[in-house]
Design a protein around this motif. Structure first.
Motif, PDB file in Angstrom:
ATOM      1  N   ASP A  31      41.338 -10.794  32.912  1.00 57.67           N
ATOM      2  CA  ASP A  31      40.605 -10.096  31.861  1.00 57.67           C
ATOM      3  C   ASP A  31      41.420 -10.157  30.580  1.00 57.67           C
ATOM      4  OD1 ASP A  31      38.370  -9.235  33.365  1.00 57.67           O
ATOM      5  OD2 ASP A  31      39.602  -7.668  34.276  1.00 57.67           O
ATOM      6  N   THR A  32      40.749 -10.479  29.473  1.00 57.43           N
ATOM      7  CA  THR A  32      41.391 -10.491  28.165  1.00 57.43           C
ATOM      8  C   THR A  32      40.584  -9.599  27.229  1.00 57.43           C
ATOM      9  OG1 THR A  32      40.127 -12.363  27.320  1.00 57.43           O
ATOM     10  CG2 THR A  32      42.149 -12.886  28.528  1.00 57.43           C
ATOM     11  N   ASP A  33      41.052  -9.452  25.999  1.00 55.01           N
ATOM     12  CA  ASP A  33      40.317  -8.664  25.010  1.00 55.01           C
ATOM     13  C   ASP A  33      38.986  -9.314  24.659  1.00 55.01           C
ATOM     14  OD1 ASP A  33      42.375  -6.847  24.918  1.00 55.01           O
ATOM     15  OD2 ASP A  33      43.320  -7.742  23.165  1.00 55.01           O
ATOM     16  N   GLU A  34      38.912 -10.646  24.782  1.00 54.84           N
ATOM     17  CA  GLU A  34      37.707 -11.380  24.418  1.00 54.84           C
ATOM     18  C   GLU A  34      36.712 -11.503  25.559  1.00 54.84           C
ATOM     19  OE1 GLU A  34      39.197 -15.106  23.099  1.00 54.84           O
ATOM     20  OE2 GLU A  34      39.958 -14.290  21.219  1.00 54.84           O
ATOM     21  N   GLY A  35      37.137 -11.253  26.795  1.00 53.72           N
ATOM     22  CA  GLY A  35      36.264 -11.372  27.950  1.00 53.72           C
ATOM     23  C   GLY A  35      37.033 -11.823  29.177  1.00 53.72           C
ATOM     24  N   LYS A  36      36.335 -12.433  30.122  1.00 57.01           N
ATOM     25  CA  LYS A  36      36.931 -12.909  31.370  1.00 57.01           C
ATOM     26  C   LYS A  36      37.365 -14.357  31.193  1.00 57.01           C
ATOM     27  CE  LYS A  36      36.339 -11.253  35.807  1.00 57.01           C
ATOM     28  NZ  LYS A  36      37.339 -10.362  36.236  1.00 57.01           N
ATOM     29  N   HIS A  37      38.609 -14.647  31.548  1.00 62.65           N
ATOM     30  CA  HIS A  37      39.210 -15.974  31.390  1.00 62.65           C
ATOM     31  C   HIS A  37      39.337 -16.613  32.768  1.00 62.65           C
ATOM     32  CE1 HIS A  37      42.799 -18.653  30.877  1.00 62.65           C
ATOM     33  NE2 HIS A  37      42.047 -19.048  29.861  1.00 62.65           N
ATOM     34  N   PHE A  38      38.777 -17.825  32.910  1.00 59.78           N
ATOM     35  CA  PHE A  38      38.821 -18.563  34.171  1.00 59.78           C
ATOM     36  C   PHE A  38      39.590 -19.857  33.990  1.00 59.78           C
ATOM     37  CE2 PHE A  38      34.851 -16.165  34.365  1.00 59.78           C
ATOM     38  CZ  PHE A  38      34.933 -15.588  35.619  1.00 59.78           C
ATOM     39  N   VAL A  39      40.427 -20.213  34.980  1.00 67.54           N
ATOM     40  CA  VAL A  39      41.081 -21.511  35.020  1.00 67.54           C
ATOM     41  C   VAL A  39      40.534 -22.232  36.240  1.00 67.54           C
ATOM     42  CG1 VAL A  39      43.265 -22.752  35.211  1.00 67.54           C
ATOM     43  CG2 VAL A  39      43.166 -20.603  33.928  1.00 67.54           C
ATOM     44  N   LEU A  40      40.003 -23.443  36.022  1.00 71.70           N
ATOM     45  CA  LEU A  40      39.399 -24.219  37.088  1.00 71.70           C
ATOM     46  C   LEU A  40      40.409 -25.179  37.704  1.00 71.70           C
ATOM     47  CD1 LEU A  40      35.993 -25.135  35.425  1.00 71.70           C
ATOM     48  CD2 LEU A  40      36.646 -23.043  36.629  1.00 71.70           C
ATOM     49  N   ALA A  41      40.083 -25.695  38.875  1.00 67.68           N
ATOM     50  CA  ALA A  41      40.976 -26.599  39.595  1.00 67.68           C
ATOM     51  C   ALA A  41      41.244 -27.888  38.820  1.00 67.68           C
ATOM     52  CB  ALA A  41      40.399 -26.919  40.973  1.00 67.68           C
ATOM     53  N   ASN A  42      40.316 -28.301  37.949  1.00 72.84           N
ATOM     54  CA  ASN A  42      40.521 -29.522  37.165  1.00 72.84           C
ATOM     55  C   ASN A  42      41.304 -29.280  35.874  1.00 72.84           C
ATOM     56  OD1 ASN A  42      38.633 -28.261  35.546  1.00 72.84           O
ATOM     57  ND2 ASN A  42      37.230 -29.980  35.470  1.00 72.84           N
ATOM     58  N   GLY A  43      41.727 -28.031  35.627  1.00 77.40           N
ATOM     59  CA  GLY A  43      42.514 -27.710  34.442  1.00 77.40           C
ATOM     60  C   GLY A  43      41.734 -27.096  33.297  1.00 77.40           C
ATOM     61  N   TRP A  44      40.403 -27.117  33.370  1.00 79.74           N
ATOM     62  CA  TRP A  44      39.602 -26.505  32.315  1.00 79.74           C
ATOM     63  C   TRP A  44      39.860 -25.003  32.264  1.00 79.74           C
ATOM     64  CZ3 TRP A  44      33.857 -28.302  31.802  1.00 79.74           C
ATOM     65  CH2 TRP A  44      33.816 -29.661  31.505  1.00 79.74           C
ATOM     66  N   GLU A  45      39.820 -24.449  31.056  1.00 76.97           N
ATOM     67  CA  GLU A  45      39.898 -23.007  30.855  1.00 76.97           C
ATOM     68  C   GLU A  45      38.604 -22.573  30.188  1.00 76.97           C
ATOM     69  OE1 GLU A  45      43.474 -21.608  28.997  1.00 76.97           O
ATOM     70  OE2 GLU A  45      44.649 -23.207  29.914  1.00 76.97           O
ATOM     71  N   LEU A  46      37.939 -21.592  30.784  1.00 83.78           N
ATOM     72  CA  LEU A  46      36.665 -21.100  30.278  1.00 83.78           C
ATOM     73  C   LEU A  46      36.749 -19.617  29.988  1.00 83.78           C
ATOM     74  CD1 LEU A  46      34.252 -22.849  32.816  1.00 83.78           C
ATOM     75  CD2 LEU A  46      34.817 -23.615  30.515  1.00 83.78           C
ATOM     76  N   LEU A  47      36.039 -19.177  28.952  1.00 84.08           N
ATOM     77  CA  LEU A  47      36.002 -17.766  28.579  1.00 84.08           C
ATOM     78  C   LEU A  47      34.562 -17.288  28.629  1.00 84.08           C
ATOM     79  CD1 LEU A  47      37.685 -15.372  27.475  1.00 84.08           C
ATOM     80  CD2 LEU A  47      36.938 -16.095  25.216  1.00 84.08           C
ATOM     81  N   ALA A  48      34.338 -16.198  29.357  1.00 79.85           N
ATOM     82  CA  ALA A  48      33.012 -15.579  29.466  1.00 79.85           C
ATOM     83  C   ALA A  48      33.073 -14.212  28.784  1.00 79.85           C
ATOM     84  CB  ALA A  48      32.619 -15.428  30.927  1.00 79.85           C
ATOM     85  N   PRO A  49      32.545 -14.116  27.540  1.00 81.57           N
ATOM     86  CA  PRO A  49      32.661 -12.849  26.813  1.00 81.57           C
ATOM     87  C   PRO A  49      31.783 -11.718  27.336  1.00 81.57           C
ATOM     88  CG  PRO A  49      31.536 -14.491  25.481  1.00 81.57           C
ATOM     89  CD  PRO A  49      31.955 -15.160  26.753  1.00 81.57           C
ATOM     90  N   ASP A  50      30.637 -12.024  27.931  1.00 82.19           N
ATOM     91  CA  ASP A  50      29.686 -10.974  28.327  1.00 82.19           C
ATOM     92  C   ASP A  50      29.434 -10.965  29.827  1.00 82.19           C
ATOM     93  OD1 ASP A  50      29.337 -10.293  25.638  1.00 82.19           O
ATOM     94  OD2 ASP A  50      27.814 -11.846  25.397  1.00 82.19           O
ATOM     95  N   LEU A  51      30.486 -10.937  30.617  1.00 79.10           N
ATOM     96  CA  LEU A  51      30.340 -10.990  32.068  1.00 79.10           C
ATOM     97  C   LEU A  51      30.427  -9.581  32.643  1.00 79.10           C
ATOM     98  CD1 LEU A  51      29.945 -13.233  34.115  1.00 79.10           C
ATOM     99  CD2 LEU A  51      32.384 -13.284  34.444  1.00 79.10           C
ATOM    100  N   SER A  52      29.443  -9.232  33.464  1.00 75.21           N
ATOM    101  CA  SER A  52      29.423  -7.894  34.057  1.00 75.21           C
ATOM    102  C   SER A  52      30.457  -7.792  35.174  1.00 75.21           C
ATOM    103  CB  SER A  52      28.032  -7.589  34.606  1.00 75.21           C
ATOM    104  OG  SER A  52      27.722  -8.481  35.651  1.00 75.21           O
ATOM    105  N   ASP A  53      30.921  -6.596  35.410  1.00 77.47           N
ATOM    106  CA  ASP A  53      31.881  -6.353  36.476  1.00 77.47           C
ATOM    107  C   ASP A  53      31.345  -5.221  37.333  1.00 77.47           C
ATOM    108  OD1 ASP A  53      34.226  -6.913  37.825  1.00 77.47           O
ATOM    109  OD2 ASP A  53      35.360  -5.380  36.751  1.00 77.47           O
ATOM    110  N   PRO A  54      31.126  -5.363  38.604  1.00 75.41           N
ATOM    111  CA  PRO A  54      31.416  -6.508  39.463  1.00 75.41           C
ATOM    112  C   PRO A  54      30.393  -7.627  39.279  1.00 75.41           C
ATOM    113  CG  PRO A  54      30.349  -4.822  40.753  1.00 75.41           C
ATOM    114  CD  PRO A  54      30.549  -4.253  39.359  1.00 75.41           C
ATOM    115  N   LEU A  55      30.796  -8.817  39.665  1.00 76.06           N
ATOM    116  CA  LEU A  55      29.929  -9.991  39.530  1.00 76.06           C
ATOM    117  C   LEU A  55      28.756  -9.913  40.488  1.00 76.06           C
ATOM    118  CD1 LEU A  55      32.492 -12.921  39.347  1.00 76.06           C
ATOM    119  CD2 LEU A  55      31.074 -12.057  37.511  1.00 76.06           C
ATOM    120  N   LYS A  56      27.566 -10.207  39.976  1.00 73.21           N
ATOM    121  CA  LYS A  56      26.387 -10.352  40.823  1.00 73.21           C
ATOM    122  C   LYS A  56      26.124 -11.849  40.908  1.00 73.21           C
ATOM    123  CE  LYS A  56      24.397  -5.975  39.478  1.00 73.21           C
ATOM    124  NZ  LYS A  56      23.302  -5.285  38.811  1.00 73.21           N
TER     125      LYS A  56
END
Length: 67
Positions: A31-56
């Motif tokens: 979790d960051t100030d901007e949203g949820k930060h994901f690192v993928l197995a291929n090295g990509w980094e993705l940011l999801a600013p409007d992701l609900s918690d817990p994930l549905k």
């Protein structure tokens, strides 16, 4: 970009990017100030600013590619 989040049978979170025909496991998430930060197995980094918690799951969300 729009991505679909889901879990595989072993419980690992997967990200599918339809425009790239890419499906990768999430190896790290934080979790960051901007949203949820994901690192993928291929090295990509993705940011999801409007992701609900817990994930549905499965769900399609808008994410931004950082790296």
């Amino acid at each position: 970009m729009k991505v679909m989040l889901r879990r595989n049978p072993s419980g690992t979170l997967l990200v599918y990017v339809a425009k790239k025909d890419l499906e990768e496991e999430v190896i790290s998430e934080s979790d960051t100030d901007e949203g949820k930060h994901f690192v993928l197995a291929n090295g990509w980094e993705l940011l999801a600013p409007d992701l609900s918690d817990p994930l549905k799951l499965p769900q399609t969300v808008e994410m931004r590619r950082l790296a």
